[in-house]
Motif scaffolding. Structure first.
Motif: not given
Length: 238
Positions: A60, A81-85, A87, A93, A95, A97, A131
């Motif tokens: 992230a 982003n914080s969800n590891g994604q 765009s 989207g 992944i 992360g 990170s």
């Protein structure tokens, strides 16, 4: 880079941790290598933050640059982003992360090739390794936790913390690192580093740098005094 809040409590804990190790100089440390080329940390818990590191796993807030050869409109600079994604155009989207750079390149190549491009050539470059973080404590003007944004050396990290406090002991800069499941430490003399007589070591995520104060009488001071050669890597036992 911007630091987090000061870590005075963590600094105290570090001293307490070292206290048991420093009670006897003859038994508390032993050499595990000579010279100044420090080994990298365990790749399982502190991947090295440096350009082209294939083992580095994205996390992230990392800022990455994605290029698709010959298709400039698909080139993007984006932050995980914080969800590891991330765009991206056409594929949406993805992944990122937890993936290495080659793994993400392979995934993006597959996604673009499924429906949109023939034989796409995708390149991923990490611009900021946000990170991964380092801790700077002790006699510094702005101690704290700082993100690694690319390749950073010990001298550069001290500059990021706005330099040494006037009371800093130039001979007592300690770098702590986790290697092969054990905590190791290297003691450096700032004068040797600045002159180039000692190699300025590259830092990695989770490294801890502590600068001792001149004239102090702490557990860390006893540890430093137990190390007979500046720039040699040692293992403190505790």
């Amino acid at each position: 880079m911007h630091p987090s809040r000061p870590l005075s409590a963590g600094f105290a804990c570090l001293f307490l941790l070292l206290a048991g190790a420093c009670s006897s100089a003859s038994h508390s440390v032993r050499a595990v290598g000579t010279g100044t080329a420090l080994p990298p940390p365990d790749t399982t818990n502190a991947a090295g933050a440096y350009e082209g590191a294939s083992e580095y796993r994205l996390g992230a807030s990392d800022l990455i640059e994605i290029s698709v050869f010959g298709v400039d409109e698909l080139n993007r600079t984006t932050r995980v982003n914080s969800n590891g994604q991330i765009s991206l155009p056409l594929v949406g989207g993805v992944i990122a992360g937890g993936k290495t750079v080659p793994e993400l390149e392979t995934e993006l190549t597959r996604r673009y090739a499924e429906s949109y491009l023939q034989n796409p050539q995708v390149t991923v470059f990490v611009k900021e390794f946000s990170s991964q973080r380092i801790t700077l404590e002790g006699a510094l003007k702005k101690p704290g936790i700082y993100p690694l944004t690319g390749r950073v050396t010990l001298l550069q990290a001290i500059a990021i913390a706005e330099g040494l406090d006037p009371l800093a002991d130039l001979r007592a800069v300690v770098l702590f690192r986790q290697i092969d499941g054990q905590k190791l430490a290297a003691v450096y003399d700032m004068r040797e580093l600045r002159s180039g007589r000692v190699e300025d070591p590259q830092l990695f995520g989770d490294d801890i740098i502590v600068v001792e104060t001149s004239g102090s009488k702490t557990a860390l001071r006893r540890f430093i005094e137990a190390v007979p050669v500046i720039g040699v890597f040692w293992r403190p036992y505790y």
